[in-house]
Design an enzyme around this catalytic site. Structure first.
Site, PDB file in Angstrom:
ATOM      1  N   ASN A 193       0.878  -1.168   0.000  1.00  0.00           N
ATOM      2  CA  ASN A 193       0.000   0.000   0.000  1.00  0.00           C
ATOM      3  C   ASN A 193       0.916   1.218   0.000  1.00  0.00           C
ATOM      4  O   ASN A 193       1.483   1.574   1.026  1.00  0.00           O
ATOM      5  CB  ASN A 193      -0.885  -0.030   1.252  1.00  0.00           C
ATOM      6  N   LYS A 207       0.190   4.257  -0.338  1.00  0.00           N
ATOM      7  CA  LYS A 207      -0.423   5.482   0.213  1.00  0.00           C
ATOM      8  C   LYS A 207      -0.129   6.660  -0.726  1.00  0.00           C
ATOM      9  O   LYS A 207      -0.074   6.449  -1.933  1.00  0.00           O
ATOM     10  CB  LYS A 207       0.072   5.727   1.650  1.00  0.00           C
ATOM     11  N   HIS A 251      -9.530   1.553   4.487  1.00  0.00           N
ATOM     12  CA  HIS A 251      -8.284   1.682   5.259  1.00  0.00           C
ATOM     13  C   HIS A 251      -8.527   2.624   6.439  1.00  0.00           C
ATOM     14  O   HIS A 251      -9.284   3.588   6.315  1.00  0.00           O
ATOM     15  CB  HIS A 251      -7.165   2.213   4.358  1.00  0.00           C
ATOM     16  N   GLU A 306      -6.884   4.952   7.616  1.00  0.00           N
ATOM     17  CA  GLU A 306      -6.612   6.367   7.318  1.00  0.00           C
ATOM     18  C   GLU A 306      -7.795   7.006   6.607  1.00  0.00           C
ATOM     19  O   GLU A 306      -8.074   8.192   6.787  1.00  0.00           O
ATOM     20  CB  GLU A 306      -5.321   6.487   6.485  1.00  0.00           C
ATOM     21  N   GLU A 335      -5.679  -4.757  10.476  1.00  0.00           N
ATOM     22  CA  GLU A 335      -4.623  -3.775  10.721  1.00  0.00           C
ATOM     23  C   GLU A 335      -4.907  -3.006  12.007  1.00  0.00           C
ATOM     24  O   GLU A 335      -5.680  -2.035  11.997  1.00  0.00           O
ATOM     25  CB  GLU A 335      -4.557  -2.768   9.571  1.00  0.00           C
ATOM     26  N   GLY A 386       2.447   2.228  10.699  1.00  0.00           N
ATOM     27  CA  GLY A 386       3.456   3.272  10.538  1.00  0.00           C
ATOM     28  C   GLY A 386       4.161   3.656  11.831  1.00  0.00           C
ATOM     29  O   GLY A 386       4.840   4.677  11.891  1.00  0.00           O
ATOM     30  N   SER A 400       3.249  -2.184  10.279  1.00  0.00           N
ATOM     31  CA  SER A 400       4.694  -2.287  10.496  1.00  0.00           C
ATOM     32  C   SER A 400       5.281  -3.657  10.141  1.00  0.00           C
ATOM     33  O   SER A 400       6.187  -4.141  10.828  1.00  0.00           O
ATOM     34  CB  SER A 400       5.053  -1.886  11.930  1.00  0.00           C
ATOM     35  N   GLY A 403       2.723  -1.154   4.192  1.00  0.00           N
ATOM     36  CA  GLY A 403       2.827   0.263   3.836  1.00  0.00           C
ATOM     37  C   GLY A 403       4.267   0.656   3.558  1.00  0.00           C
ATOM     38  O   GLY A 403       4.803   0.410   2.479  1.00  0.00           O
ATOM     39  N   GLY A 404       4.907   1.262   4.554  1.00  0.00           N
ATOM     40  CA  GLY A 404       6.259   1.801   4.396  1.00  0.00           C
ATOM     41  C   GLY A 404       7.238   0.852   3.721  1.00  0.00           C
ATOM     42  O   GLY A 404       8.010   1.263   2.842  1.00  0.00           O
TER      43      GLY A 404
HETATM   44  P1  PGA Z   1       2.748   0.264   7.573  1.00  0.00           P
HETATM   45  O1  PGA Z   1       1.282   0.515   6.939  1.00  0.00           O
HETATM   46  O2  PGA Z   1       3.232  -1.046   7.004  1.00  0.00           O
HETATM   47  O3  PGA Z   1       3.575   1.422   7.097  1.00  0.00           O
HETATM   48  O4  PGA Z   1       2.589   0.187   9.041  1.00  0.00           O
HETATM   49  C1  PGA Z   1       0.382  -0.535   6.739  1.00  0.00           C
HETATM   50  C2  PGA Z   1      -0.907  -0.002   6.150  1.00  0.00           C
HETATM   51  O5  PGA Z   1      -1.333   1.085   6.557  1.00  0.00           O
HETATM   52  O6  PGA Z   1      -1.530  -0.639   5.277  1.00  0.00           O
END
Ligand code: PGA
Length: 250
Positions: free
Chosen positions: A9, A11, A94, A96, A166, A172, A212, A233-234
């Site tokens: 993802n 983002k 998601h 967010e 999640e 994050g 994470s 994500g990251g």
């Molecule tokens: P993250 O994000 O791996 O950076 O923690 C995961 C996500 O929000 O899908």
């Protein structure tokens, strides 16, 4: 046997030239995996990502969509639009989007239905906040979100929904749920699906963990009984790191 789905993802990151370089670098690194590899990219990268991923085993997804087919919804993108250029997956709900863009369980449900109506595979996010976790409400929150997200879907549609568990406090932040806790939460979600749609359906639903995930913890998470891959994500922004997550079983 459920397949592992490892989805990135991105983002609101990566310009088209960066997307093209990343996918070009990633493709040879993941070509031999049996896991499903997906990258959910910003709208502006979709077309470039699809072209670059042609002839590879990398699937491309969007990060959101509107539930209406078309109309006066300035700034929105419909499922039909995504499908028309060859997008296969779409992230829905998601945290967010729930937190910053007023996404509700009701809009999540409508979007999942619209995704199926357009032949897209939804990756539906559920997860508890830190306060909810500390109040001992994790199971209640995530099973309720799952129930509301899937309401009114056919058994076949539920079978084809990917759920991403999640925990919001793990996104994050560098804090990961322990593999045991994440697996237990996912078992809770699977049990809820079994209660409503039957065990046969529940055993087929792919339920990922997200929050994470990195190359250093992917194996421990993905080799538990019920975690069927991850939403990343990251760590999905760099080809080398993401490929190690995809190849956690090599
Ligand atoms: P993250 O994000 O791996 O950076 O923690 C995961 C996500 O929000 O899908």
């Amino acid at each position: 046997m459920r397949r592992k789905v490892i989805a990135g993802n991105w983002k609101m990151n990566m310009l088209p030239n960066e997307a093209i370089s990343m996918i070009t670098e990633l493709a040879p690194l993941v070509k031999d995996t049996e896991n499903e590899v997906v990258l959910c990219v910003p709208y502006t990268d979709l077309f470039y990502a699809l072209l670059t991923a042609q002839e590879t085993n990398i699937k491309i997804g969007a990060q959101n969509m509107h539930f209406e087919e078309k109309g006066a919804y300035t700034g929105e993108v419909s499922g039909a639009m995504l499908k028309s250029i060859g997008v296969e997956y779409v992230i829905i709900g998601h945290s967010e989007r729930r937190q910053y863009f007023a996404e509700t369980d009701e809009t999540v449900n409508k979007k999942i239905k619209a995704a199926f109506a357009n032949g897209l595979k939804p990756i539906v996010c559920v997860g508890e906040s830190l306060e909810e976790k500390e109040a001992g409400k994790t199971a209640e929150i995530i099973t309720n979100q799952t129930k509301l997200a899937l309401e009114g879907l056919t058994n076949e549609q539920v079978r084809n929904t990917i759920i991403a568990y999640e925990p919001i406090w793990a996104i994050g932040t560098g804090k990961t749920a322990t593999s045991e806790d994440a697996n237990n939460s996912i078992i809770c979600i699977r049990n809820k699906i079994a209660e409503i749609y039957g065990n046969d359906v529940a055993q087929d639903v792919i339920i990922q963990y997200g929050g994470s995930v990195k190359s250093t913890n992917a194996k421990e998470l993905f080799t538990t009984s019920d975690i069927d891959g991850g939403l990343i994500g990251g760590a999905s922004l760099k080809a080398d790191e993401f490929s190690k997550i995809v190849n956690y079983d090599k």
